[in-house]
Write an enzyme that holds these catalytic residues in place. Structure first.
Site, PDB file in Angstrom:
ATOM      1  N   TYR A 146      -2.213 -10.192  -6.048  1.00 60.80           N
ATOM      2  CA  TYR A 146      -2.337  -9.666  -7.208  1.00 60.80           C
ATOM      3  C   TYR A 146      -0.867  -9.674  -7.704  1.00 60.80           C
ATOM      4  O   TYR A 146       0.034  -9.410  -6.752  1.00 60.80           O
ATOM      5  CB  TYR A 146      -2.489  -8.158  -7.126  1.00 60.80           C
ATOM      6  N   ASP A 241       5.624 -13.934  -3.783  1.00 61.11           N
ATOM      7  CA  ASP A 241       5.635 -12.743  -4.347  1.00 61.11           C
ATOM      8  C   ASP A 241       5.954 -11.509  -3.413  1.00 61.11           C
ATOM      9  O   ASP A 241       5.138 -11.296  -2.387  1.00 61.11           O
ATOM     10  CB  ASP A 241       4.196 -12.467  -4.980  1.00 61.11           C
ATOM     11  N   LYS A 274       9.487  -2.599  -6.590  1.00 55.45           N
ATOM     12  CA  LYS A 274       9.179  -1.599  -5.608  1.00 55.45           C
ATOM     13  C   LYS A 274      10.415  -1.100  -4.706  1.00 55.45           C
ATOM     14  O   LYS A 274      11.271  -0.313  -5.611  1.00 55.45           O
ATOM     15  CB  LYS A 274       8.031  -1.776  -4.715  1.00 55.45           C
TER      16      LYS A 274
HETATM   17  N1  HOZ Z   1      -0.282  -2.033  -8.786  1.00 48.45           N
HETATM   18  C1  HOZ Z   1      -0.804  -0.823  -7.739  1.00 48.45           C
HETATM   19  C2  HOZ Z   1      -2.020  -1.166  -7.188  1.00 48.45           C
HETATM   20  N2  HOZ Z   1      -1.714  -2.384  -6.233  1.00 48.45           N
HETATM   21  C3  HOZ Z   1      -0.930   0.512  -8.613  1.00 48.45           C
HETATM   22  C4  HOZ Z   1       0.141   0.974  -9.430  1.00 48.45           C
HETATM   23  C5  HOZ Z   1      -0.027   2.403  -9.795  1.00 48.45           C
HETATM   24  O1  HOZ Z   1      -1.307   2.727 -10.250  1.00 48.45           O
HETATM   25  O2  HOZ Z   1       0.972   3.214  -9.771  1.00 48.45           O
END
Ligand code: HOZ
Length: 434
Positions: A146, A241, A274
Site C-alpha cells: 500500500y 516506500d 510516520k
Molecule cells: N494507513 C493505515 C493502515 N495501514 C491506517 C491509518 C489510520 O487509520 O490511521
C-alpha cells in the site's frame, strides 16, 4: 463477551451521523473484526485510554509513528516550544533544514529530500518525479503493498502481465490506472516477465521492502536484488516506500538491512512518513541530487503544500529522530519486539495453534498458519473468523492490536518487560478460544 462499552458506543453512534462510517480512515471502524471502535481520549507511554478510561497496551502506535511511546517528555517539550513560536508560516524555517539534514545523514542513499504532510502525498509525488525524470508513464507495484490512496496506486492486478491493473476504488477512471502494472510480491518469474515485456516504458518500480500492509511480509533478498538490477538495466527508478519501515526497522530503514547483504545496494528514491513526524503530519521523499533537482522551483516537476515542512510537525519529528539515535536504542527495541514475537510463538504452540511470526526492529506481524507467507494471496487465506477471535480475545484483556489481519504491529521504547509479559499472558488466553 462484550465488544464495546457504553461511551465508545455512544460516541460511535454520534460519529456515524456526521462522519462517513464514523471514522476518518476506514480501518479504524472495526468493520473487518466487528464490534465498536475504541474512542481514544489520551495516551501515555505504551498505553492508550478509551472514552471509558479503560487502559490498553498499544501495539498500533498510531500505525507506526509512536516509536518512543506516547507523550515522550522531550518530544512534548519540543512541540510546546514550537507552538509558542507559531503554528504555520507558509515560509521556510531553519527547523525544516535541520530535519532534512538529519534524514539525509541517516539515509545516505539520498542527497536531497522534500518534506510533505502525508505518506500518500509523498508516494504520489515520488511517482510524478519518476515519470518526470524518465519521460515514461508506466509503473510497477506489488499486490498487498500500500502506497497511500493516490488514484494511480489504488489498483489490483489485471488479467495478465500484458494488461494493466483494475481500480480498487470507485471514482478512479480506468485511464488513470492503465499505466500501473501489479505483480505478485516475491515472484521473480513475474518480475522478469514484466521487465521483458515493458522495460523500456517503465518509469519506476515501487515497493514496500518489508510490507506492513499485508501484515508483515519481507521481500526476499534475491527479489530486492533483482528489482535493483532490472531497474538499473532498463533505466527505471527503484522507489522504496519506507513510510512504515523508515527509522522503524533500523535507524537506516529497510534499505540499510538489504545493503548488508546486497553490496552497494541503494534505491533511487525513498518515500518516508510516520516516525519522521513523531505522530504529527509529516512525510518526505528523497533521492539523488540530479533527480531531486527536477522538482519545482528548480525543475519542471510540480509539487507544493501549504503545510509542507510545518514548524510544529518538524519540531516533533526532529526530536523523535534525535531520541532514536541514543546509543543502544534499536538494540533494545529489537530485543523487546523479538521477545514479544518469540513469546507469542510459544503461547500458540502451547495451545496447539498453527502460528508463524516475524519482526524487524520495532515492527512485527503474526499469522494463524504454520509458515510465514511470501505474498498477499497467501496472507488472505487467513481464516478471518479465527483472527477476529484472537483480536477480541486480546482487546477484552486490554491489548490493542490492529483491527484487521492485514496490518503490521508496532512496539515502542515505552513498552516494558511487564507489558510484554501481560500481553503474552493475554495471548495464551486468547489462543485458548480458538
Ligand atoms: N494507513 C493505515 C493502515 N495501514 C491506517 C491509518 C489510520 O487509520 O490511521
Amino acid at each position: 463477551m462484550t465488544h464495546s462499552t457504553d461511551l465508545n458506543t455512544t460516541l460511535f453512534q454520534r460519529a456515524c451521523r456526521v462522519i462517513p462510517g464514523g471514522v476518518n480512515s476506514p480501518v479504524r471502524a472495526f468493520k473487518a473484526v466487528g464490534g465498536t471502535p475504541r474512542f481514544i481520549e489520551r495516551a501515555q507511554g505504551a498505553y492508550i485510554f478509551d472514552a471509558n478510561q479503560r487502559r490498553y497496551i498499544d501495539y498500533i502506535g498510531s500505525w507506526g509513528p509512536m516509536i518512543l511511546g506516547h507523550g515522550h517528555p522531550a518530544v512534548v517539550e519540543a512541540v510546546q516550544k514550537a507552538v509558542l513560536d507559531g503554528f504555520s508560516f507558509g515560509a521556510p524555517t531553519e527547523r525544516e533544514v535541520e530535519l532534512a539534514e538529519e534524514i539525509l545523514r541517516l539515509m545516505p542513499s539520498m542527497d536531497m529530500v522534500r518534506l510533505v504532510s502525508s505518506g500518500t502525498e509523498a508516494a504520489m509525488s515520488a511517482i510524478r518525479l519518476a515519470r518526470g525524470a524518465t519521460g515514461r508513464s508506466k509503473l510497477i507495484k506489488f499486490e498487498g503493498c500500500y502506497h497511500g490512496h493516490a488514484d494511480a496506486l489504488l489498483v489490483k492486478a489485471g488479467s495478465g502481465l500484458a494488461t494493466f491493473g483494475n481500480a480498487t476504488s470507485a471514482g478512479v477512471p480506468p485511464e488513470v490506472v492503465q499505466h500501473t502494472l501489479v505483480l505478485e510480491y516475491n515472484n521473480l518469474a513475474q518480475l522478469e516477465e514484466a521487465f521483458a515485456l515493458h522495460g523500456p516504458e517503465l518509469a519506476c518500480l515501487m515497493i514496500e521492502p518489508i510490507a506492513g500492509n499485508m501484515n508483515f511480509v519481507r521481500a526476499s533478498v534475491p527479489f530486492v536484488k533483482r528489482c535493483r538490477e532490472l531497474c538499473s538495466q532498463h533505466g527505471a527508478l527503484l522507489v522504496f516506500d519506507e513510510v512504515m519501515t523508515g527509522f522503524r526497522v533500523a535507524l537506516g530503514g529497510a534499505q540499510s538491512i538489504y545493503a548488508q547483504t546486497i553490496a552497494g545496494f541503494e534505491p533511487d528514491l525513498t518515500v518516508m512518513g510516520k516516525v519522521i513526524g513523531g505522530g504529527m503530519p509529516l512525510a518526505a521523499f528523497g533521492g539523488k541530487r540530479a533527480v531531486m533537482e527536477l522538482m519545482a522551483p528548480l525543475g519542471p516537476v510540480y509539487q507544493a503544500g501549504t503545510l509542507s515542512g510545518n514548524p510544529v510537525a518538524t519540531a516533533c519529528g526532529l526530536e523523535t529522530l534525535r531520541q532514536i539515535q541514543e546509543p543502544g536504542f534499536f538494540d533494545a527495541l529489537s530485543q523487546k519486539t523479538r521477545s514479544l514475537v518469540d513469546g507469542l510463538k510459544s503461547a500458540a504452540a502451547a495451545n496447539g495453534v498453527p502460528f508463524s511470526a516475524d519482526c524487524q526492529g520495532g515492527m512485527f506481524g503474526f499469522f494463524l498458519f504454520k509458515d510465514l507467507p511470501q505474498n498477499y494471496a497467501t496472507v488472505m487465506t487467513t481464516d478471518s473468523k479465527r483472527f477476529n477471535t484472537v483480536f477480541h480475545g486480546l482487546l477484552d484483556q486490554g491489548i490493542y492490536i490492529a483491527p484487521a489481519l492485514y496490518e503490521a504491529g508496532f512496539v515502542s521504547a515505552a513498552h516494558s518487560e511487564h507489558d510484554i509479559a501481560e500481553t503474552l499472558a493475554a495471548a495464551s488466553k486468547a489462543f485458548c478460544l480458538l
